[in-house]
Design a protein around this motif. Sequence first.
Motif, mmCIF file in Angstrom:
data_model
loop_
_atom_site.group_PDB
_atom_site.id
_atom_site.type_symbol
_atom_site.label_atom_id
_atom_site.label_comp_id
_atom_site.label_asym_id
_atom_site.label_seq_id
_atom_site.Cartn_x
_atom_site.Cartn_y
_atom_site.Cartn_z
ATOM 1 N N ALA A 133 47.519 58.636 37.487
ATOM 2 C CA ALA A 133 46.873 59.694 36.319
ATOM 3 C C ALA A 133 47.850 60.217 35.559
ATOM 4 C CB ALA A 133 45.947 60.636 37.157
ATOM 5 N N LYS A 134 49.085 60.751 35.979
ATOM 6 C CA LYS A 134 50.124 61.484 35.458
ATOM 7 C C LYS A 134 50.681 60.418 34.369
ATOM 8 C CE LYS A 134 49.246 65.459 37.470
ATOM 9 N NZ LYS A 134 48.839 66.797 36.585
ATOM 10 N N SER A 135 51.267 59.337 34.951
ATOM 11 C CA SER A 135 51.829 58.352 33.984
ATOM 12 C C SER A 135 51.248 57.506 33.148
ATOM 13 C CB SER A 135 52.738 57.508 34.875
ATOM 14 O OG SER A 135 51.987 56.535 35.636
ATOM 15 N N GLN A 136 49.874 57.286 33.404
ATOM 16 C CA GLN A 136 49.008 56.351 32.474
ATOM 17 C C GLN A 136 49.757 54.997 32.315
ATOM 18 O OE1 GLN A 136 45.622 57.042 31.215
ATOM 19 N NE2 GLN A 136 46.018 58.327 33.022
ATOM 20 N N VAL A 137 50.466 54.458 33.386
ATOM 21 C CA VAL A 137 50.948 53.184 33.316
ATOM 22 C C VAL A 137 49.832 52.093 33.723
ATOM 23 C CG1 VAL A 137 53.164 53.770 32.930
ATOM 24 C CG2 VAL A 137 52.482 53.326 35.150
ATOM 25 N N ASP A 138 50.282 50.830 33.355
ATOM 26 C CA ASP A 138 49.541 49.754 34.290
ATOM 27 C C ASP A 138 49.846 49.354 35.389
ATOM 28 O OD1 ASP A 138 47.964 49.625 31.800
ATOM 29 O OD2 ASP A 138 49.330 47.891 30.781
ATOM 30 N N VAL A 139 49.057 48.798 36.253
ATOM 31 C CA VAL A 139 49.405 48.418 37.564
ATOM 32 C C VAL A 139 49.410 46.703 37.854
ATOM 33 C CG1 VAL A 139 48.584 48.397 39.966
ATOM 34 C CG2 VAL A 139 48.259 50.440 38.587
ATOM 35 N N LEU A 140 50.399 46.342 38.553
ATOM 36 C CA LEU A 140 50.528 44.928 38.928
ATOM 37 C C LEU A 140 50.398 44.906 40.402
ATOM 38 C CD1 LEU A 140 51.012 41.959 37.787
ATOM 39 C CD2 LEU A 140 53.581 42.513 38.611
ATOM 40 N N PRO A 141 49.109 44.508 40.800
ATOM 41 C CA PRO A 141 48.941 44.352 42.238
ATOM 42 C C PRO A 141 49.368 43.250 42.789
ATOM 43 C CG PRO A 141 47.063 43.467 41.079
ATOM 44 C CD PRO A 141 48.092 43.970 40.166
ATOM 45 N N ALA A 142 50.097 43.444 44.188
ATOM 46 C CA ALA A 142 50.795 42.290 44.758
ATOM 47 C C ALA A 142 50.415 42.201 46.297
ATOM 48 C CB ALA A 142 52.440 42.599 44.496
ATOM 49 N N ARG A 143 50.801 41.065 46.900
ATOM 50 C CA ARG A 143 50.572 40.902 48.078
ATOM 51 C C ARG A 143 51.612 40.305 49.045
ATOM 52 N NH1 ARG A 143 44.571 41.104 50.825
ATOM 53 N NH2 ARG A 143 45.343 41.441 53.304
ATOM 54 N N VAL A 144 51.906 40.875 50.085
ATOM 55 C CA VAL A 144 53.159 39.943 50.927
ATOM 56 C C VAL A 144 52.443 39.538 52.206
ATOM 57 C CG1 VAL A 144 55.141 40.115 52.162
ATOM 58 C CG2 VAL A 144 54.896 41.488 50.010
ATOM 59 N N THR A 145 52.388 38.193 52.311
ATOM 60 C CA THR A 145 51.612 37.894 53.728
ATOM 61 C C THR A 145 53.009 37.359 54.621
ATOM 62 O OG1 THR A 145 49.953 36.928 52.201
ATOM 63 C CG2 THR A 145 50.184 35.833 54.544
ATOM 64 N N GLY A 146 52.748 37.845 55.956
ATOM 65 C CA GLY A 146 53.671 37.425 57.005
ATOM 66 C C GLY A 146 54.761 38.500 57.291
ATOM 67 N N GLY A 147 54.816 39.490 56.601
ATOM 68 C CA GLY A 147 55.781 40.545 56.678
ATOM 69 C C GLY A 147 55.874 41.124 58.350
ATOM 70 N N ASN A 148 54.385 41.255 58.516
ATOM 71 C CA ASN A 148 54.413 41.972 60.039
ATOM 72 C C ASN A 148 54.741 40.921 61.025
ATOM 73 O OD1 ASN A 148 51.931 40.465 59.223
ATOM 74 N ND2 ASN A 148 51.033 40.872 61.223
ATOM 75 N N LYS A 149 54.730 39.830 60.946
ATOM 76 C CA LYS A 149 55.204 38.576 61.817
ATOM 77 C C LYS A 149 56.821 38.309 61.672
ATOM 78 C CE LYS A 149 51.029 37.180 62.856
ATOM 79 N NZ LYS A 149 50.381 37.397 64.002
ATOM 80 N N VAL A 150 57.348 38.704 60.440
ATOM 81 C CA VAL A 150 58.671 38.680 60.447
ATOM 82 C C VAL A 150 59.575 39.842 60.857
ATOM 83 C CG1 VAL A 150 60.579 38.400 58.675
ATOM 84 C CG2 VAL A 150 58.685 37.035 58.327
ATOM 85 N N LEU A 151 59.239 40.982 60.573
ATOM 86 C CA LEU A 151 59.763 42.364 61.026
ATOM 87 C C LEU A 151 58.593 43.326 60.854
ATOM 88 C CD1 LEU A 151 62.368 43.710 61.957
ATOM 89 C CD2 LEU A 151 62.984 44.179 59.538
ATOM 90 N N GLY A 152 57.841 43.478 61.938
ATOM 91 C CA GLY A 152 56.483 44.418 61.704
ATOM 92 C C GLY A 152 57.106 45.511 62.480
ATOM 93 N N LYS A 153 56.055 46.415 62.624
ATOM 94 C CA LYS A 153 56.241 47.573 63.217
ATOM 95 C C LYS A 153 56.487 47.359 64.978
ATOM 96 C CE LYS A 153 53.507 51.490 61.528
ATOM 97 N NZ LYS A 153 52.557 52.459 61.665
ATOM 98 N N GLY A 154 57.563 47.948 65.402
ATOM 99 C CA GLY A 154 58.089 47.818 66.862
ATOM 100 C C GLY A 154 58.939 46.744 67.003
ATOM 101 N N MET A 155 59.215 46.092 66.032
ATOM 102 C CA MET A 155 60.313 44.854 66.026
ATOM 103 C C MET A 155 61.579 45.518 65.461
ATOM 104 S SD MET A 155 58.411 41.382 64.232
ATOM 105 C CE MET A 155 56.761 40.925 64.981
ATOM 106 N N LEU A 156 62.803 45.107 66.323
ATOM 107 C CA LEU A 156 64.252 45.506 66.035
ATOM 108 C C LEU A 156 64.787 44.599 65.238
ATOM 109 C CD1 LEU A 156 65.121 47.018 69.729
ATOM 110 C CD2 LEU A 156 64.062 48.417 67.692
#
Length: 201
Positions: A133-156
């Motif tokens: 709302a403040k910047s009034q710039v456009d948005v590029l949506p993106a999605r990462v698949t597999g991140g939680n399997k590679v280094l998700g929460k609780g993984m050291l």
Amino acid sequence: MKIFYRFAQYVSWFYFKAFHRLEVHGIKNVPQSGSFILASNHSSYFDPPALGCRLPRNLHYFARDSLFFWPLGLLIRNLNSIPVNRSQLDIATLKRVLKVLKGGDPLLLFPEGTRSADGNLGEGKKGIGLLLAKSQVDVLPARVTGGNKVLGKGMLFPRIGRKLVVEYGTLLKIDTLDPGKSDTNRYEIIANKVLAEINRI
């Protein structure tokens, strides 16, 4: 683009390609010039470098202010990181972000505000709505698949061999996201619309 930042992109790309068979789709959707907010799901500490390693732009990132100590602070500052207090978006940080966007560079944001434990999208925080709302710039949506399997929460340590996929969606014009100042739920509406677009990818 700083030489060090470019070098970090190459190193990240090599690592992800060699050890996580990284695939990147939709790179043609990335604007070649001008500022925008790259909005993605978030389930791993690897998400920022995975999203940025093939992006042909000088992408800026948020990082916890507690990480900005020597020598780590010097490293992440050279990787375009902006210190932020996770409990609130203060005026100084907002001004710095708006300066980055006004300068024509893109900024990575995670609308959920924190990592998802199972890879599914959570609820959007109104912080991204405020920034848009403040910047009034456009948005590029993106999605990462597999991140939680590679280094998700609780993984050291990262799970070598697990696959990562990054996909960039279609650029969203701000006027299709922002209902205007008259709407009392303006920030929430913007955040939810962005999250919905990420979910469609």
